[in-house]
Design a protein around this motif. Sequence first.
Motif, mmCIF file in Angstrom:
data_model
loop_
_atom_site.group_PDB
_atom_site.id
_atom_site.type_symbol
_atom_site.label_atom_id
_atom_site.label_comp_id
_atom_site.label_asym_id
_atom_site.label_seq_id
_atom_site.Cartn_x
_atom_site.Cartn_y
_atom_site.Cartn_z
ATOM 1 N N ALA A 177 27.708 22.563 44.163
ATOM 2 C CA ALA A 177 26.396 22.379 44.773
ATOM 3 C C ALA A 177 25.859 20.978 44.444
ATOM 4 C CB ALA A 177 25.433 23.437 44.261
ATOM 5 N N LYS A 178 25.004 20.473 45.307
ATOM 6 C CA LYS A 178 24.315 19.204 45.052
ATOM 7 C C LYS A 178 22.962 19.530 44.441
ATOM 8 C CE LYS A 178 23.940 14.670 45.333
ATOM 9 N NZ LYS A 178 24.848 13.743 44.651
ATOM 10 N N ASP A 179 22.838 19.249 43.170
ATOM 11 C CA ASP A 179 21.601 19.548 42.452
ATOM 12 C C ASP A 179 20.477 18.652 42.970
ATOM 13 O OD1 ASP A 179 19.544 19.809 40.472
ATOM 14 O OD2 ASP A 179 21.057 20.552 39.070
ATOM 15 N N SER A 180 19.291 19.221 43.159
ATOM 16 C CA SER A 180 18.160 18.430 43.660
ATOM 17 C C SER A 180 17.783 17.316 42.695
ATOM 18 C CB SER A 180 16.953 19.333 43.918
ATOM 19 O OG SER A 180 16.560 19.996 42.721
ATOM 20 N N ASP A 181 18.110 17.476 41.405
ATOM 21 C CA ASP A 181 17.830 16.415 40.441
ATOM 22 C C ASP A 181 18.757 15.218 40.620
ATOM 23 O OD1 ASP A 181 15.833 17.928 39.301
ATOM 24 O OD2 ASP A 181 17.126 18.801 37.766
ATOM 25 N N ASP A 182 19.832 15.395 41.377
ATOM 26 C CA ASP A 182 20.780 14.310 41.624
ATOM 27 C C ASP A 182 20.537 13.630 42.964
ATOM 28 O OD1 ASP A 182 22.089 14.662 39.230
ATOM 29 O OD2 ASP A 182 23.510 16.110 40.041
ATOM 30 N N ILE A 183 19.364 13.850 43.557
ATOM 31 C CA ILE A 183 19.025 13.259 44.847
ATOM 32 C C ILE A 183 17.843 12.319 44.660
ATOM 33 C CG2 ILE A 183 18.366 13.703 47.241
ATOM 34 C CD1 ILE A 183 19.517 16.513 46.914
ATOM 35 N N ALA A 184 17.973 11.085 45.131
ATOM 36 C CA ALA A 184 16.903 10.104 44.990
ATOM 37 C C ALA A 184 15.693 10.511 45.818
ATOM 38 C CB ALA A 184 17.396 8.720 45.406
ATOM 39 N N ASP A 185 14.522 10.059 45.365
ATOM 40 C CA ASP A 185 13.272 10.432 46.035
ATOM 41 C C ASP A 185 12.977 9.601 47.266
ATOM 42 O OD1 ASP A 185 12.648 12.355 44.102
ATOM 43 O OD2 ASP A 185 11.792 10.826 42.782
ATOM 44 N N ASN A 186 13.701 8.497 47.464
ATOM 45 C CA ASN A 186 13.284 7.530 48.479
ATOM 46 C C ASN A 186 13.933 7.744 49.836
ATOM 47 O OD1 ASN A 186 15.829 6.851 47.743
ATOM 48 N ND2 ASN A 186 15.414 4.674 47.380
ATOM 49 N N GLU A 187 14.587 8.877 50.074
ATOM 50 C CA GLU A 187 15.151 9.154 51.387
ATOM 51 C C GLU A 187 14.459 10.377 51.971
ATOM 52 O OE1 GLU A 187 19.315 9.126 51.926
ATOM 53 O OE2 GLU A 187 19.648 7.478 50.531
ATOM 54 N N ASP A 188 14.198 10.352 53.259
ATOM 55 C CA ASP A 188 13.419 11.388 53.918
ATOM 56 C C ASP A 188 14.289 12.608 54.210
ATOM 57 O OD1 ASP A 188 11.459 12.796 55.184
ATOM 58 O OD2 ASP A 188 11.715 11.775 57.111
ATOM 59 N N ASN A 189 14.659 13.321 53.160
ATOM 60 C CA ASN A 189 15.414 14.550 53.364
ATOM 61 C C ASN A 189 14.792 15.721 52.616
ATOM 62 O OD1 ASN A 189 16.076 13.980 50.714
ATOM 63 N ND2 ASN A 189 18.146 13.278 51.206
ATOM 64 N N SER A 190 13.569 15.500 52.103
ATOM 65 C CA SER A 190 12.842 16.537 51.370
ATOM 66 C C SER A 190 13.706 17.160 50.281
ATOM 67 C CB SER A 190 12.340 17.629 52.333
ATOM 68 O OG SER A 190 11.408 17.106 53.239
ATOM 69 N N LYS A 191 14.584 16.350 49.719
ATOM 70 C CA LYS A 191 15.474 16.803 48.654
ATOM 71 C C LYS A 191 16.263 18.033 49.065
ATOM 72 C CE LYS A 191 14.052 14.761 44.412
ATOM 73 N NZ LYS A 191 13.988 14.986 42.969
ATOM 74 N N PHE A 192 16.714 18.067 50.326
ATOM 75 C CA PHE A 192 17.571 19.178 50.745
ATOM 76 C C PHE A 192 18.874 19.090 49.973
ATOM 77 C CE2 PHE A 192 20.964 21.002 53.269
ATOM 78 C CZ PHE A 192 20.444 22.254 53.577
ATOM 79 N N ALA A 193 19.183 20.140 49.227
ATOM 80 C CA ALA A 193 20.372 20.158 48.375
ATOM 81 C C ALA A 193 21.365 21.165 48.932
ATOM 82 C CB ALA A 193 19.991 20.509 46.944
ATOM 83 N N THR A 194 22.595 20.728 49.158
ATOM 84 C CA THR A 194 23.616 21.625 49.699
ATOM 85 C C THR A 194 24.097 22.601 48.633
ATOM 86 O OG1 THR A 194 25.264 19.934 49.187
ATOM 87 C CG2 THR A 194 24.436 20.013 51.443
ATOM 88 N N ASP A 195 24.424 23.808 49.067
ATOM 89 C CA ASP A 195 24.995 24.818 48.183
ATOM 90 C C ASP A 195 26.467 24.517 47.926
ATOM 91 O OD1 ASP A 195 22.598 26.222 48.105
ATOM 92 O OD2 ASP A 195 23.122 27.437 49.868
ATOM 93 N N GLY A 196 26.968 25.060 46.826
ATOM 94 C CA GLY A 196 28.395 24.982 46.590
ATOM 95 C C GLY A 196 29.134 25.967 47.480
#
Length: 721
Positions: free
Chosen positions: A639-658
């Motif tokens: 999975a892509k943890d939301s803590d591993d996603i930068a804040d400066n892209e307009d994706n609302s921190k959508f995190a993919t599941d494993g």
Amino acid sequence: MFTKNQLAIAIIAATPALALAANNQEAPSETPVTKLNKITVTAARTAKEVNEIAGSVSVIDTDEMEKNIARSIRDMVRYEPGVEVSTDGRTGMKDFNIRGMDGNRVKILVDGVDQARSYQPGGNYIRSERSFIDVDALKAVEIVKGPASSLHGSDAIGGLVAFRTKDPADYLNKEGNDSYASIKGGYASANKALTETLTLANRSGDLETMLLYTRSDYQETETYEGADVYGSGRGKADPLDAGLNNLLAKAQYQLNEANRVGITGEFYQLKTETDLRSSTPDNVKGDDESTRGRIGVFHEWEANLAAFDSMRWQFDWQESESHMLTRMPTYNSGRTTYPNRLQDYTYTEELFQLSGQFNKALNLAGLDHQLIYGFNIGRNEVTNKNVSNNLDDGSSFQKNYIPLVTAEKYALFLQDEITITDRLTVTPSIRYDQYEYKPEATAGFTGESKNSDAGKATGRIGATYQLTDTLSTFTQFSQGFKAPDLNDMYHSEDSGRGYLIKANPDLKPEESDSIEVGLRGSGRLGSFEVAAYFNKYKNFIESVTSQDPKYPFGVIQYQNIDEAEIKGIELSSQVWLDELAGAPAGTTFRTSLAYSEGEDTKANQPLNSITPLKAVFGLAYDDPSEIWGSEVIWTLVAAKDSDDIADNEDNSKFATDGYGLVDVTAYYKPVKSLSLRAGIFNLTDKKYRVWNEVRNASSDVNMDRYSEPGRNFSISAKYEF
């Protein structure tokens, strides 16, 4: 769900294979082909087995492509951890991601010829990608992971992908007059692709010729599910019809025992019609064409002179063009009414490239040296044209985002492979690149046209050490650099809608330093490789927005501001289960894994280009008769943890599941001349999304549109005359 915490589980699963492969028993006299003894001609600019290279290199050859029923560059790297290919619903395959570096930071070559850069000044209607490749024309793709500028120059700051096309000799007997012909057909249910390939080859005396033609027709790649609605809420892929033609022709002549010459002609054409239902407005039509033409000549000479033992030079002309027609009906956006219009966009790169390489073996002070030195000269003319036609009143308006630019590049390189002892080999290399951009103001461009030039020296030193007869280690330090993209330097636009894009022709090249260490083993029970790396990047080019009273939405300019670090570990292994456990002869088990972390050290934020942990396990059987075989492949992605996603892209921190995927492939040869292949992919019908596909997605879209196909299949048949 497969999460990052399961990294230890994946490593434990692979550890037995590593331990078994590292045994000290002699390898069999006929060692099966593995990743370690495949041949690379790009990583060291000379033919070598992968296990002789001080660095991580992957070679995917024709046999592996056919075994995996690969019909696209994305299919080719399906089971290659640490490497991803992103896609776009309109333009198709986009670019490679290697260890978190992607876009134009990864260099792409075809037979040693630089490929066009990706160009995306903005919007879904103005872009060009780098997908001018047909898989059936390839005999191998080599992937150098990490900076490779010391041998291959700019754009190899994040790695190198080198495609090698097929030669007449790949189909003919080693000696004597011979002829070959084959027909191949295939179908893939994921995008309803129907593909046909015809291959002809001949040797008459000292002349070898080949002609290969591929035709493919396909539709959009299906998503898992989603409502058939229009607009940003659409969950299905936009309807698409595509037709691909690829022609490869070669003639090679052996003048005498020492000299060989050849000529290559290549033409690629992809036409697509897209119904852009997910756009705004939701009834936009796209009519696009991408073409690449190449003519090249080469000369090889076994000279045995004091200056060099052998040499090869080649001269190539290539033109790549992306043409996009977008029909946009009248619609209202806030206070603005847009007329019924036709957007006509063209991006072209014309390249002339001359390169030469010289090889020399000598002994100095009791040490054996293998010298490789040479040069590259390139002249690239880049043009773009963007015309907006108002279909209501017949008027038109041209606005070019960059001027006509002539890019001239010159490079010299030197590599010395020094055999210190029978166990230790040290290989230093250095390269100097000089580039100059010469822009010319043209109709439709109103920005700054200023010459820009820079030079950069990059170096590398690698070493391999044979610990035992079956175990070796390697280490390398390498540098990379990337010249600024033309869009970053020259894009100039006063939007008239409250913002200004300002050119910056004074940008400096991006730079990188990389350290990598690894361990390899190969014995009677199998083989393995494990590598750890640390890459540091500086002068990264990113857009910066400043405030100006004249422009309420700011002034945007690309600047050298960012620094980044990426570190990770990769491992792969293969075990011969027939030797280990008495399984039927031809039974193997393979594992591979890639894990990386990345950070923007200036902003103290994670890099969104880092892909999640990925592991692949495969259980295969190849009958000794070579009549049939099969493999079951299990792919695990964290999975892509939301803590591993930068804040400066307009994706609302959508995190993919494993997710975990099960694929099954098989082949059968009822007669020597006929090969049948089939594969079932995503056997368990898993719904999943790939992080690299959604990381730049807008927060207001239906994420089902980014889902991958459910259960699907591919088949192919090849008959050789």
